[in-house]
Design an enzyme around this catalytic site. Structure first.
Site, mmCIF file in Angstrom:
data_model
loop_
_atom_site.group_PDB
_atom_site.id
_atom_site.type_symbol
_atom_site.label_atom_id
_atom_site.label_comp_id
_atom_site.label_asym_id
_atom_site.label_seq_id
_atom_site.Cartn_x
_atom_site.Cartn_y
_atom_site.Cartn_z
ATOM 1 C CG HIS A 98 13.156 65.424 22.185
ATOM 2 N ND1 HIS A 98 13.847 64.994 21.073
ATOM 3 C CD2 HIS A 98 14.029 66.185 22.890
ATOM 4 C CE1 HIS A 98 15.070 65.474 21.108
ATOM 5 N NE2 HIS A 98 15.219 66.209 22.199
ATOM 6 C CG HIS A 100 14.695 69.420 26.190
ATOM 7 N ND1 HIS A 100 15.676 68.635 26.737
ATOM 8 C CD2 HIS A 100 14.870 69.351 24.845
ATOM 9 C CE1 HIS A 100 16.420 68.124 25.771
ATOM 10 N NE2 HIS A 100 15.958 68.549 24.613
HETATM 11 P P1 5GP Z 1 18.317 67.076 22.222
HETATM 12 O O1 5GP Z 1 19.744 67.495 22.398
HETATM 13 O O2 5GP Z 1 18.168 66.150 21.037
HETATM 14 O O3 5GP Z 1 17.337 68.219 22.205
HETATM 15 O O4 5GP Z 1 17.939 66.285 23.523
HETATM 16 C C1 5GP Z 1 18.134 64.918 23.689
HETATM 17 C C2 5GP Z 1 18.037 64.640 25.167
HETATM 18 O O5 5GP Z 1 17.865 63.253 25.351
HETATM 19 C C3 5GP Z 1 19.283 65.047 25.951
HETATM 20 O O6 5GP Z 1 18.925 65.985 26.962
HETATM 21 C C4 5GP Z 1 19.780 63.726 26.555
HETATM 22 O O7 5GP Z 1 20.257 63.876 27.876
HETATM 23 C C5 5GP Z 1 18.549 62.862 26.510
HETATM 24 N N1 5GP Z 1 18.824 61.438 26.382
HETATM 25 C C6 5GP Z 1 19.707 60.854 25.525
HETATM 26 N N2 5GP Z 1 19.668 59.515 25.660
HETATM 27 C C7 5GP Z 1 18.740 59.252 26.614
HETATM 28 C C8 5GP Z 1 18.255 58.037 27.197
HETATM 29 O O8 5GP Z 1 18.670 56.933 26.865
HETATM 30 N N3 5GP Z 1 17.294 58.157 28.156
HETATM 31 C C9 5GP Z 1 16.815 59.367 28.553
HETATM 32 N N4 5GP Z 1 15.896 59.368 29.512
HETATM 33 N N5 5GP Z 1 17.244 60.530 28.026
HETATM 34 C C10 5GP Z 1 18.193 60.472 27.072
#
Ligand code: 5GP
Ligand code: ZN
Length: 136
Positions: A98, A100
């Site tokens: 993903h 952001h």
């Molecule tokens: P990472 O740290 O892997 O780059 O980002 C994962 C993101 O996914 C985090 O910003 C977290 O807030 C988001 N996230 C985790 N679980 C969920 C969820 O169940 N729904 C949504 N919409 N976002 C999520």
């Protein structure tokens, strides 16, 4: 389903969806680091940059460009960061590829890792609707 983003793509978990096409889904981050924080994911499951199909990653970037311009039109941030994490050492917490989209405002004092607070779906859906109005 043990991948939360696969569950969201499948419609088995709730999300405030902003945009969808054949290869990608964009929805509001549930713990936004700023107002309008959107995640863009592949519909197929890939762990991260190391195994993602390049065409699927390209589709994510195409969606990111499209949605980022709508975020800007809807919320008028002063700037914007794209952020993409691979493995724990780089803050990856959901192991499904993903990107952001993080709107920035002068003086917002965002840091890494950011301090976050859970936001209700009713609020997230309102912001998603504002962004959707600017998609064309
Ligand atoms: P990472 O740290 O892997 O780059 O980002 C994962 C993101 O996914 C985090 O910003 C977290 O807030 C988001 N996230 C985790 N679980 C969920 C969820 O169940 N729904 C949504 N919409 N976002 C999520
Ligand atoms: Zn997944």
């Amino acid at each position: 389903m043990d991948c939360i983003f696969c569950a969201i793509v499948a419609g088995a978990a709730p999300a405030a969806v902003v945009y969808e096409d054949d290869d990608t889904l964009a929805f509001m981050d549930i713990n936004p680091v700023s107002q309008g924080h959107v995640l863009v994911v592949t519909k197929e499951h890939y762990r991260n940059l190391y195994d993602v199909d390049p065409d699927a990653a390209a589709a994510v970037m195409r969606t990111t460009v499209h949605v980022a311009r709508a975020v800007r039109a809807a919320l008028q941030p002063d700037g914007m960061n794209l952020f993409q994490s691979n493995e724990r050492a780089a803050f990856q917490s959901v192991f499904h590829f993903h990107v952001h989209i993080i709107p920035r405002w002068i003086g917002d004092e965002l840091r890494l890792p950011p301090r976050v607070q859970r936001v209700e779906f009713s609020v997230l859906r309102g912001i998603a609707a504002r962004i959707r109005e600017h998609l064309y």
